[in-house]
Design an enzyme around this catalytic site. Structure first.
Site, PDB file in Angstrom:
ATOM      1  N   LYS A   1     -78.016 -12.559  35.810  1.00  0.00           N
ATOM      2  CA  LYS A   1     -78.411 -11.603  36.848  1.00  0.00           C
ATOM      3  C   LYS A   1     -77.349 -10.531  37.096  1.00  0.00           C
ATOM      4  O   LYS A   1     -77.654  -9.400  37.422  1.00  0.00           O
ATOM      5  CB  LYS A   1     -78.578 -12.457  38.105  1.00  0.00           C
ATOM      6  CG  LYS A   1     -79.259 -11.880  39.263  1.00  0.00           C
ATOM      7  CD  LYS A   1     -79.308 -13.006  40.325  1.00  0.00           C
ATOM      8  CE  LYS A   1     -79.937 -12.575  41.596  1.00  0.00           C
ATOM      9  NZ  LYS A   1     -79.941 -13.651  42.606  1.00  0.00           N
TER      10      LYS A   1
ATOM     11  N   SER B   1     -68.861 -20.872  38.027  1.00  0.00           N
ATOM     12  CA  SER B   1     -67.994 -21.648  37.121  1.00  0.00           C
ATOM     13  C   SER B   1     -66.631 -20.961  36.985  1.00  0.00           C
ATOM     14  O   SER B   1     -65.611 -21.620  36.837  1.00  0.00           O
ATOM     15  CB  SER B   1     -68.623 -21.767  35.738  1.00  0.00           C
ATOM     16  OG  SER B   1     -69.888 -22.337  35.820  1.00  0.00           O
TER      17      SER B   1
ATOM     18  N   GLN C   1     -61.447 -23.991  40.995  1.00  0.00           N
ATOM     19  CA  GLN C   1     -59.980 -23.982  41.030  1.00  0.00           C
ATOM     20  C   GLN C   1     -59.379 -25.309  40.574  1.00  0.00           C
ATOM     21  O   GLN C   1     -58.631 -25.383  39.612  1.00  0.00           O
ATOM     22  CB  GLN C   1     -59.504 -23.700  42.458  1.00  0.00           C
ATOM     23  CG  GLN C   1     -59.816 -22.316  42.962  1.00  0.00           C
ATOM     24  CD  GLN C   1     -59.265 -22.079  44.368  1.00  0.00           C
ATOM     25  OE1 GLN C   1     -58.788 -22.993  45.028  1.00  0.00           O
ATOM     26  NE2 GLN C   1     -59.332 -20.845  44.818  1.00  0.00           N
ATOM     27  N   GLY C   2     -59.736 -26.372  41.304  1.00  0.00           N
ATOM     28  CA  GLY C   2     -59.022 -27.651  41.187  1.00  0.00           C
ATOM     29  C   GLY C   2     -58.903 -28.204  39.786  1.00  0.00           C
ATOM     30  O   GLY C   2     -57.804 -28.488  39.307  1.00  0.00           O
ATOM     31  N   GLY C   3     -60.014 -28.365  39.086  1.00  0.00           N
ATOM     32  CA  GLY C   3     -59.959 -28.906  37.739  1.00  0.00           C
ATOM     33  C   GLY C   3     -61.211 -29.651  37.364  1.00  0.00           C
ATOM     34  O   GLY C   3     -62.278 -29.435  37.953  1.00  0.00           O
TER      35      GLY C   3
ATOM     36  N   GLU D   1     -57.485 -35.097  43.793  1.00  0.00           N
ATOM     37  CA  GLU D   1     -58.145 -34.481  44.954  1.00  0.00           C
ATOM     38  C   GLU D   1     -58.666 -35.593  45.856  1.00  0.00           C
ATOM     39  O   GLU D   1     -58.482 -36.781  45.568  1.00  0.00           O
ATOM     40  CB  GLU D   1     -59.291 -33.563  44.485  1.00  0.00           C
ATOM     41  CG  GLU D   1     -58.785 -32.365  43.695  1.00  0.00           C
ATOM     42  CD  GLU D   1     -59.860 -31.340  43.381  1.00  0.00           C
ATOM     43  OE1 GLU D   1     -60.591 -30.950  44.290  1.00  0.00           O
ATOM     44  OE2 GLU D   1     -59.950 -30.936  42.220  1.00  0.00           O
TER      45      GLU D   1
ATOM     46  N   ASP E   1     -82.297 -19.019  42.621  1.00  0.00           N
ATOM     47  CA  ASP E   1     -83.502 -18.423  42.018  1.00  0.00           C
ATOM     48  C   ASP E   1     -84.283 -19.421  41.156  1.00  0.00           C
ATOM     49  O   ASP E   1     -85.514 -19.435  41.169  1.00  0.00           O
ATOM     50  CB  ASP E   1     -83.131 -17.226  41.125  1.00  0.00           C
ATOM     51  CG  ASP E   1     -82.437 -16.127  41.904  1.00  0.00           C
ATOM     52  OD1 ASP E   1     -82.223 -16.296  43.119  1.00  0.00           O
ATOM     53  OD2 ASP E   1     -82.103 -15.098  41.296  1.00  0.00           O
TER      54      ASP E   1
ATOM     55  N   HIS F   1     -67.319 -27.406  51.910  1.00  0.00           N
ATOM     56  CA  HIS F   1     -65.924 -27.656  51.522  1.00  0.00           C
ATOM     57  C   HIS F   1     -65.054 -27.555  52.772  1.00  0.00           C
ATOM     58  O   HIS F   1     -65.202 -26.626  53.564  1.00  0.00           O
ATOM     59  CB  HIS F   1     -65.475 -26.630  50.474  1.00  0.00           C
ATOM     60  CG  HIS F   1     -64.222 -27.017  49.760  1.00  0.00           C
ATOM     61  ND1 HIS F   1     -62.986 -26.992  50.366  1.00  0.00           N
ATOM     62  CD2 HIS F   1     -63.999 -27.448  48.495  1.00  0.00           C
ATOM     63  CE1 HIS F   1     -62.067 -27.388  49.492  1.00  0.00           C
ATOM     64  NE2 HIS F   1     -62.662 -27.682  48.354  1.00  0.00           N
TER      65      HIS F   1
ATOM     66  N   ARG G   1     -64.809 -35.250  50.974  1.00  0.00           N
ATOM     67  CA  ARG G   1     -64.810 -33.959  51.663  1.00  0.00           C
ATOM     68  C   ARG G   1     -65.821 -33.852  52.798  1.00  0.00           C
ATOM     69  O   ARG G   1     -65.579 -33.102  53.747  1.00  0.00           O
ATOM     70  CB  ARG G   1     -64.926 -32.788  50.696  1.00  0.00           C
ATOM     71  CG  ARG G   1     -65.968 -32.816  49.662  1.00  0.00           C
ATOM     72  CD  ARG G   1     -65.963 -31.523  48.860  1.00  0.00           C
ATOM     73  NE  ARG G   1     -64.829 -31.379  47.954  1.00  0.00           N
ATOM     74  CZ  ARG G   1     -64.886 -30.732  46.801  1.00  0.00           C
ATOM     75  NH1 ARG G   1     -66.006 -30.182  46.419  1.00  0.00           N
ATOM     76  NH2 ARG G   1     -63.838 -30.618  46.034  1.00  0.00           N
TER      77      ARG G   1
ATOM     78  N   HIS H   1     -70.312 -24.877  49.940  1.00  0.00           N
ATOM     79  CA  HIS H   1     -69.612 -24.871  48.652  1.00  0.00           C
ATOM     80  C   HIS H   1     -70.489 -25.284  47.473  1.00  0.00           C
ATOM     81  O   HIS H   1     -70.413 -24.695  46.403  1.00  0.00           O
ATOM     82  CB  HIS H   1     -68.426 -25.825  48.765  1.00  0.00           C
ATOM     83  CG  HIS H   1     -67.566 -25.909  47.549  1.00  0.00           C
ATOM     84  ND1 HIS H   1     -66.948 -24.806  46.998  1.00  0.00           N
ATOM     85  CD2 HIS H   1     -67.202 -26.965  46.761  1.00  0.00           C
ATOM     86  CE1 HIS H   1     -66.244 -25.168  45.933  1.00  0.00           C
ATOM     87  NE2 HIS H   1     -66.394 -26.473  45.755  1.00  0.00           N
TER      88      HIS H   1
ATOM     89  N   GLU I   1     -75.651 -26.769  38.590  1.00  0.00           N
ATOM     90  CA  GLU I   1     -75.925 -26.937  40.030  1.00  0.00           C
ATOM     91  C   GLU I   1     -77.408 -26.765  40.376  1.00  0.00           C
ATOM     92  O   GLU I   1     -77.875 -27.251  41.405  1.00  0.00           O
ATOM     93  CB  GLU I   1     -75.067 -25.920  40.812  1.00  0.00           C
ATOM     94  CG  GLU I   1     -74.856 -26.308  42.263  1.00  0.00           C
ATOM     95  CD  GLU I   1     -73.866 -25.396  42.969  1.00  0.00           C
ATOM     96  OE1 GLU I   1     -73.035 -24.750  42.288  1.00  0.00           O
ATOM     97  OE2 GLU I   1     -73.930 -25.332  44.202  1.00  0.00           O
TER      98      GLU I   1
ATOM     99  N   ARG J   1     -70.798 -34.827  46.594  1.00  0.00           N
ATOM    100  CA  ARG J   1     -70.126 -34.826  45.285  1.00  0.00           C
ATOM    101  C   ARG J   1     -68.629 -35.130  45.397  1.00  0.00           C
ATOM    102  O   ARG J   1     -67.936 -34.576  46.242  1.00  0.00           O
ATOM    103  CB  ARG J   1     -70.322 -33.470  44.612  1.00  0.00           C
ATOM    104  CG  ARG J   1     -69.582 -33.338  43.302  1.00  0.00           C
ATOM    105  CD  ARG J   1     -69.958 -32.070  42.599  1.00  0.00           C
ATOM    106  NE  ARG J   1     -69.587 -30.882  43.326  1.00  0.00           N
ATOM    107  CZ  ARG J   1     -68.368 -30.341  43.341  1.00  0.00           C
ATOM    108  NH1 ARG J   1     -67.374 -30.925  42.675  1.00  0.00           N
ATOM    109  NH2 ARG J   1     -68.131 -29.232  44.022  1.00  0.00           N
TER     110      ARG J   1
HETATM  111  C1  SIN Z   1     -61.506 -27.521  44.848  1.00  0.00           C
HETATM  112  O1  SIN Z   1     -60.701 -27.106  44.030  1.00  0.00           O
HETATM  113  O2  SIN Z   1     -61.227 -27.927  45.960  1.00  0.00           O
HETATM  114  C2  SIN Z   1     -62.951 -27.517  44.479  1.00  0.00           C
HETATM  115  C3  SIN Z   1     -63.189 -28.460  43.417  1.00  0.00           C
HETATM  116  C4  SIN Z   1     -64.592 -28.928  43.443  1.00  0.00           C
HETATM  117  O3  SIN Z   1     -65.436 -28.359  44.119  1.00  0.00           O
HETATM  118  O4  SIN Z   1     -64.850 -29.938  42.802  1.00  0.00           O
END
Ligand code: SIN
Length: 395
Positions: free
Chosen positions: A32, A40, A44-46, A110, A203, A224, A266, A327, A351, A362
């Site tokens: 789009k 994607s 950040q985290g991994g 995390e 969508d 989040h 979370r 999030h 997603e 999650r």
């Molecule tokens: C984050 O880096 O806190 C997000 C990672 C995630 O959503 O799994």
């Protein structure tokens, strides 16, 4: 236009699905917006991986516990067991995960993980993975990539999907396909405060609903706990990765007192923050990154450090204000373990799909992994169908 496989969405699930299909299959990927504007890219985290055989039980339990034991157990097992293969595959595409001096993978942590099992690239893991997948897709002659091409509807014949109606530069067009894959990402664009790109408005889910395709867990939305608080509303909320808390960051109320174990799942941390904000009469709580060694902050989290600096915060010397924001969406189009929807010739991945792997909430860093595991399974199934039987309806 005619193609063998039409993939709607160019995040890591759509790209990975395309790359796992054989080179004699004609694939069209539409997106789009531009290719870099998928969620994607923002991760950040991994990405989690099963570190060794001994890790299976605890990784399984962590995922189930975070998901309130509503997860589909087979999906969880498939995801965990496939994770080393996904990491190997990504490395073969050139993805550079952080390693020690001996070349061994480094793992971060995390919330709700009982051990460090998250591979990462600084605090821009999603960009590292998705940009390499995109480059690989651009090299393949059988893959056509179309930006700014919006899916407006599915083409349905005899209750089966035979492609999609699309819009490009205000003009409508039809793309006929033997198999169609919905990979349109999440729903955050529908929220006032979300970490998602604004154009990601579910969508694929909306269009599936229009034709009675089965949906699942439509109220399982993840908030989040920590995004940077700003007075003015920004296009999207800036994430302060949970891996910052995994490496030692703390949360404080207005009196600079801790009020929650920062490494709980979370949804629980989010609920505690919202309660605390109410008690404090404030729109945020404080996050303190100063317990993390300066060198670790600079090398592991340069993107977060720099963004906070631009917004006027020196994370080496002061706390930053954080607030929960939408999030991730655990629900979506109901799919089986091969990512097949209830409609013939229609798949959903990432997603957009719900294979039950995340349950009600999650576990951190399971999304990139899940999306590629089940995109790979969709590719295998599509390949079998294309080889094994002729399309039931001709486009
Ligand atoms: C984050 O880096 O806190 C997000 C990672 C995630 O959503 O799994």
């Amino acid at each position: 236009m005619k193609t063998d496989v039409l993939i709607i969405g160019s995040g890591c699930s759509g790209l990975y699905c395309a790359l796992k299909l054989p080179s004699d299959v004609k694939i069209t990927i539409i997106t789009k917006s531009d290719f870099a504007s998928s969620d994607s890219f923002l991760a950040q985290g991994g990405m989690c991986m099963q570190r060794d055989e001994n890790d299976f039980e605890s990784y399984f339990e962590d995922t189930m516990k975070a998901g309130h034991y509503e997860n589909d157990k087979k999906s969880v097992e498939l995801m965990i067991r496939t994770s080393p293969e996904i990491v190997k595959d990504l490395v073969s595409f050139g993805v550079n995960f952080q390693r020690d001096e001996q070349g061994n993978l480094l793992f971060t942590r995390e919330g709700a993980h009982s051990r460090n099992r998250i591979v990462f690239h600084k605090d821009i893991t999603g960009k590292e993975i998705t940009s390499h997948l995109l480059e690989a897709a651009k090299q393949r002659e059988n893959i056509t990539l179309l930006e700014y091409t919006k899916m407006t509807d599915l083409i349905i014949k005899e209750e089966m999907c035979i492609g999609a109606k699309v819009e490009f530069q205000g003009k409508e067009d039809l793309i006929f396909a033997k198999e169609t894959v919905l990979a349109t990402g999440g729903i955050g664009g529908n929220y006032e405060h979300s970490t998602n790109f604004c154009h990601l408005t579910g969508d694929g889910i909306a269009v599936a609903k229009r034709y009675g395709v089965e949906l699942k867990d439509m109220d399982y939305v993840q908030i989040h706990p920590t995004t940077l608080y700003t007075k003015e509303k920004k296009e999207r909320s800036f994430l302060i990765s949970e891996s910052v808390r995994g490496e030692g960051a703390k949360l404080y109320n207005k009196n600079m007192e801790r009020f929650v174990d920062e490494l709980l799942p979370r949804d629980i941390v989010t609920a505690a923050i919202l309660k605390q904000m109410k008690a404090d009469g404030r729109d945020y709580v404080w996050e303190d990154l100063r317990d993390i060694p300066k060198e670790e902050l600079e090398t592991h989290f340069p993107n977060i450090v720099e963004h906070c600096r631009k917004m006027g915060y020196n994370v080496f010397e002061e706390c930053i204000p954080v607030v929960p924001a939408q999030h991730y969406f655990m629900g979506g189009i109901k799919v089986n373990h091969e990512s097949k929807t209830s409609m013939e010739h229609l798949y959903a991945v990432g997603e957009t799909a719900c294979n039950g792997v995340h349950g009600k909430n999650r576990l951190a860093s399971n999304s990139l992994l899940e999306s590629m595991v089940f995109a790979g399974r969709a590719a295998d199934d599509i390949q079998k169908r294309l080889k094994g039987k002729v399309c039931k309806v001709s486009a």
